[in-house]
Write a protein that holds these residues in place. Structure first.
Motif, short mmCIF file in Angstrom:
data_model
loop_
_atom_site.label_atom_id
_atom_site.label_comp_id
_atom_site.label_asym_id
_atom_site.label_seq_id
_atom_site.Cartn_x
_atom_site.Cartn_y
_atom_site.Cartn_z
N GLY A 51 0.39 -1.09 0.36
CA GLY A 51 -0.29 -0.22 0.13
C GLY A 51 0.93 1.43 -0.03
O GLY A 51 0.30 2.26 0.01
N GLN A 52 2.47 1.26 -0.14
CA GLN A 52 2.90 2.46 -0.02
C GLN A 52 3.98 2.72 -1.31
O GLN A 52 4.61 4.01 -1.30
N LEU A 53 4.17 1.77 -1.39
CA LEU A 53 5.13 1.11 -2.74
C LEU A 53 4.90 1.31 -4.20
O LEU A 53 4.29 0.26 -4.25
N ASP A 54 4.60 2.56 -4.49
CA ASP A 54 3.81 2.72 -6.22
C ASP A 54 2.53 1.41 -6.08
O ASP A 54 1.81 0.49 -6.90
N PRO A 55 1.52 1.86 -5.36
CA PRO A 55 0.96 1.36 -5.62
C PRO A 55 -0.37 1.69 -6.56
O PRO A 55 -0.41 2.92 -7.02
N LEU A 76 -4.44 -9.59 -6.22
CA LEU A 76 -4.17 -8.55 -5.90
C LEU A 76 -2.77 -7.90 -5.89
O LEU A 76 -2.36 -6.99 -5.03
N LEU A 77 -2.02 -8.27 -6.08
CA LEU A 77 -0.23 -8.93 -6.07
C LEU A 77 -0.67 -7.33 -7.51
O LEU A 77 0.46 -5.57 -7.73
N ASP A 78 -1.48 -6.86 -8.27
CA ASP A 78 -1.63 -5.68 -9.15
C ASP A 78 -1.97 -4.20 -8.11
O ASP A 78 -2.16 -3.78 -9.43
N LEU A 79 -1.96 -4.73 -7.46
CA LEU A 79 -2.62 -3.14 -6.56
C LEU A 79 -0.94 -2.65 -5.79
O LEU A 79 -1.05 -1.45 -6.23
N THR A 80 0.52 -3.25 -6.49
CA THR A 80 1.43 -2.61 -6.70
C THR A 80 2.16 -3.25 -8.06
O THR A 80 2.20 -3.79 -8.35
N ALA A 81 2.87 -1.63 -7.96
CA ALA A 81 3.60 -1.49 -9.26
C ALA A 81 5.24 -1.62 -9.18
O ALA A 81 6.22 -1.63 -9.70
N ASN A 82 5.77 -2.29 -8.10
CA ASN A 82 7.26 -1.93 -7.52
C ASN A 82 7.70 -3.38 -7.89
O ASN A 82 7.30 -4.44 -7.23
N ASP A 83 8.64 -3.76 -9.17
CA ASP A 83 8.39 -5.20 -9.06
C ASP A 83 9.02 -5.37 -8.14
O ASP A 83 8.81 -6.92 -8.88
N VAL A 136 9.67 -10.36 -4.85
CA VAL A 136 9.50 -11.21 -3.84
C VAL A 136 7.87 -11.92 -3.18
O VAL A 136 8.44 -12.56 -2.80
N LEU A 137 7.26 -11.17 -3.32
CA LEU A 137 6.32 -11.04 -2.26
C LEU A 137 5.69 -13.14 -3.07
O LEU A 137 5.04 -13.92 -2.26
N GLU A 138 5.77 -13.01 -4.61
CA GLU A 138 5.31 -14.63 -5.78
C GLU A 138 6.00 -15.17 -4.90
O GLU A 138 6.03 -15.92 -4.95
N ARG A 139 7.40 -14.82 -4.16
CA ARG A 139 7.55 -16.35 -4.35
C ARG A 139 7.90 -16.53 -3.19
O ARG A 139 8.23 -17.81 -3.03
N LEU A 140 7.80 -15.34 -1.88
CA LEU A 140 7.61 -16.08 -0.45
C LEU A 140 6.26 -16.65 -0.27
O LEU A 140 6.26 -17.88 0.31
N TYR A 141 5.00 -16.23 -0.91
CA TYR A 141 3.48 -16.81 -1.49
C TYR A 141 4.18 -18.63 -1.30
O TYR A 141 3.79 -19.17 -0.92
N TYR A 142 4.87 -18.60 -3.21
CA TYR A 142 4.25 -19.86 -3.59
C TYR A 142 5.53 -21.32 -2.43
O TYR A 142 4.99 -22.02 -2.46
#
Length: 226
Positions: free
Chosen positions: A100-104, A145-152, A157-163
């Protein structure tokens, strides 16, 4: 089990990404349980590709902690142990708040329509959900919901941790260690709260709602630590 990638119109990069996503999904849905040996030759034949790109896909999965290359044995699916993954899960909790803070990204009407569809499916899950169907829906929700940030970098990192941690819930659910109806209701309430926050334009609230629910889910898993 997800269908193999056979669309010849895809670019090489897209085909590699699709193969990776398919194998990752199979691992997270326990179609490939921990300890399963993945044959580079068999998978290359299944996906209609050579061994070199499949080797790259398996190497990427190894970097993500989902498989491990064992000398003299081959490529094995890693275990889903909550003790080993506890730090990864806690990092995921903290980083989620940053979305919600980085490139929302302010959602458009199409995004809100996608979310409403997910909410409708979550409501049906309360009535007739299964651990597998819930996991499939949860993966769709995560990617949405990952599309709510544009910070690549944050997204990666979030995708890797999630899976990497996703299998923990499904393992516990299959062992009947969780109140599944309650899990489904909590998930539905989370999506409804996110929808309200989005309609009010509060993306930081959305991030904190996600963070809180991930934290609570993890604590419920810890209650059933072996």
């Amino acid at each position: 089990m997800a269908e193999p990638v056979t669309d010849t119109s895809l670019t090489v990069k897209d085909r590699h990404a699709a193969m990776h996503a398919t194998l990752r999904q199979r691992i997270c849905l326990l179609d490939y349980p921990p300890g399963t040996q993945l044959s580079e030759i068999a998978l290359a034949k299944e996906f209609g590709t050579s061994r070199t790109p499949m080797r790259r896909v398996l190497a990427r999965l190894e970097e993500e902690g989902l498989v491990q290359s064992v000398h003299g044995v081959g490529t094995l699916v890693t275990d889903a142990d909550i003790t080993e993954l506890e730090q990864a899960y806690r990092l995921r909790v903290e980083l989620t708040a940053l979305t919600g803070q980085l490139d929302p990204v302010v959602p458009d009407d199409a995004f809100l329509d996608r979310l409403q569809d997910l909410i409708n499916r979550a409501a049906q899950m309360v009535v007739s959900g299964t651990p597998r169907s819930f996991t499939e829906l949860d993966m769709e929700v995560f990617q949405t919901l990952l599309d709510l940030t544009a910070n690549d970098p944050l997204r990666q990192v979030l995708e890797r941790l999630y899976y990497r941690t996703k299998r923990l819930w499904l393992v516990r659910a299959i062992k009947a260690e969780l109140d599944l109806e309650e899990e489904y209701r909590i998930f539905l309430h989370e999506l409804e709260a996110i929808q309200i926050a989005l309609k009010s334009g509060d993306l930081q609230a959305v991030a904190h709602i996600q963070r809180a629910h991930i934290s609570m889910s993890f604590n419920r898993l810890l209650q059933h630590r072996d």
